[in-house]
Scaffold this motif. Sequence first.
Motif, PDB file in Angstrom:
ATOM      1  N   ALA A   1      37.847  43.989  54.673  1.00  0.00           N
ATOM      2  CA  ALA A   1      39.328  43.954  54.352  1.00  0.00           C
ATOM      3  C   ALA A   1      39.930  45.379  54.153  1.00  0.00           C
ATOM      4  N   LEU A   2      41.055  45.632  54.485  1.00  0.00           N
ATOM      5  CA  LEU A   2      41.670  47.080  54.399  1.00  0.00           C
ATOM      6  C   LEU A   2      41.429  47.424  52.999  1.00  0.00           C
ATOM      7  N   ALA A   3      41.598  46.564  51.880  1.00  0.00           N
ATOM      8  CA  ALA A   3      41.335  46.851  50.594  1.00  0.00           C
ATOM      9  C   ALA A   3      40.103  47.546  50.246  1.00  0.00           C
ATOM     10  N   ASP A   4      39.199  47.075  50.912  1.00  0.00           N
ATOM     11  CA  ASP A   4      37.947  47.652  50.702  1.00  0.00           C
ATOM     12  C   ASP A   4      37.562  49.267  50.942  1.00  0.00           C
ATOM     13  N   ILE A   5      38.602  49.854  51.388  1.00  0.00           N
ATOM     14  CA  ILE A   5      37.967  51.347  51.436  1.00  0.00           C
ATOM     15  C   ILE A   5      38.423  52.005  50.235  1.00  0.00           C
ATOM     16  N   VAL A   6      38.956  51.533  49.182  1.00  0.00           N
ATOM     17  CA  VAL A   6      38.925  51.965  48.031  1.00  0.00           C
ATOM     18  C   VAL A   6      37.699  52.273  47.276  1.00  0.00           C
TER      19      VAL A   6
END
Length: 265
Positions: free
Chosen positions: A134-139
């Motif tokens: 998910a997008l959130a995982d790029i952190v």
Amino acid sequence: MFLGEKIFKAAALLGIGFMASLAQAEDCQQPLKLGWEPAAPYLYLDSQQQMHGLDYEIVAAALNEAGCSIDYLPYEAPWKRQLLWIKQGLLDLIVGASKTAEREQYAWFSLPYRHESVALFVRRGDASKYPLNALADIVQPPFGKLGIYRGSYYGEDFVKWMTVPAFSAKTFEVGADKQGLEMLLKGRIDGLILDSVSGVEFLRQEGVWGTQVERHPLPMIQTGNIHVMFSKQTTSAQLVERFNQGLLQLQRSGAYAAIIRKYAQ
């Protein structure tokens, strides 16, 4: 019924008055100035510097139905600059645009004419290195910087995530596809968001698709409907309505479907 009669009748029905109907009739005395940058199969020039593409053909045909024509700029311009020129009235229209509240302050939007999605592209062999679901995982490490196109809209979810400092700190704005690709290949960013269709075509043209760059399995980001943006400085709401009616006529006649099939091959 002649175009002028149609315009006058529409003005009377809308109660906008005789002077407004005259302004409407003058909308297309000159070809409308179109801003662009290469984005095959949506917009591109051939070897004779003639414009082609799915977006161009649909928009030119709908404008023709409205009694208008297009005069595209003889040079390409970055997307953010096109937005500025629409705001300033230096361009009449641009295509491939997402509707946002900010843009609606200075531009009219047509009916949607296609849907858009974007995807994450990484160096070949790196997809398994970054387990992003998910997008959130790029952190999360080891993913470093994410390249995003300056001035682009990637959907409501992306906008929300950009308000999270840990997420926005991971992004890096690029001005053009080639700049983003160069940074990706040099390792200055670890991923690059591109249109799911024109992005692949761009990478093919650059000779890196499948050899140096691959698509990450992160689910595509649905950015939503795509519209034509018309400058409020140089065009009227009545012109946009005529364009919309032209677009609907293309759909009724089958011409719209024929253009879609042409570029789907």
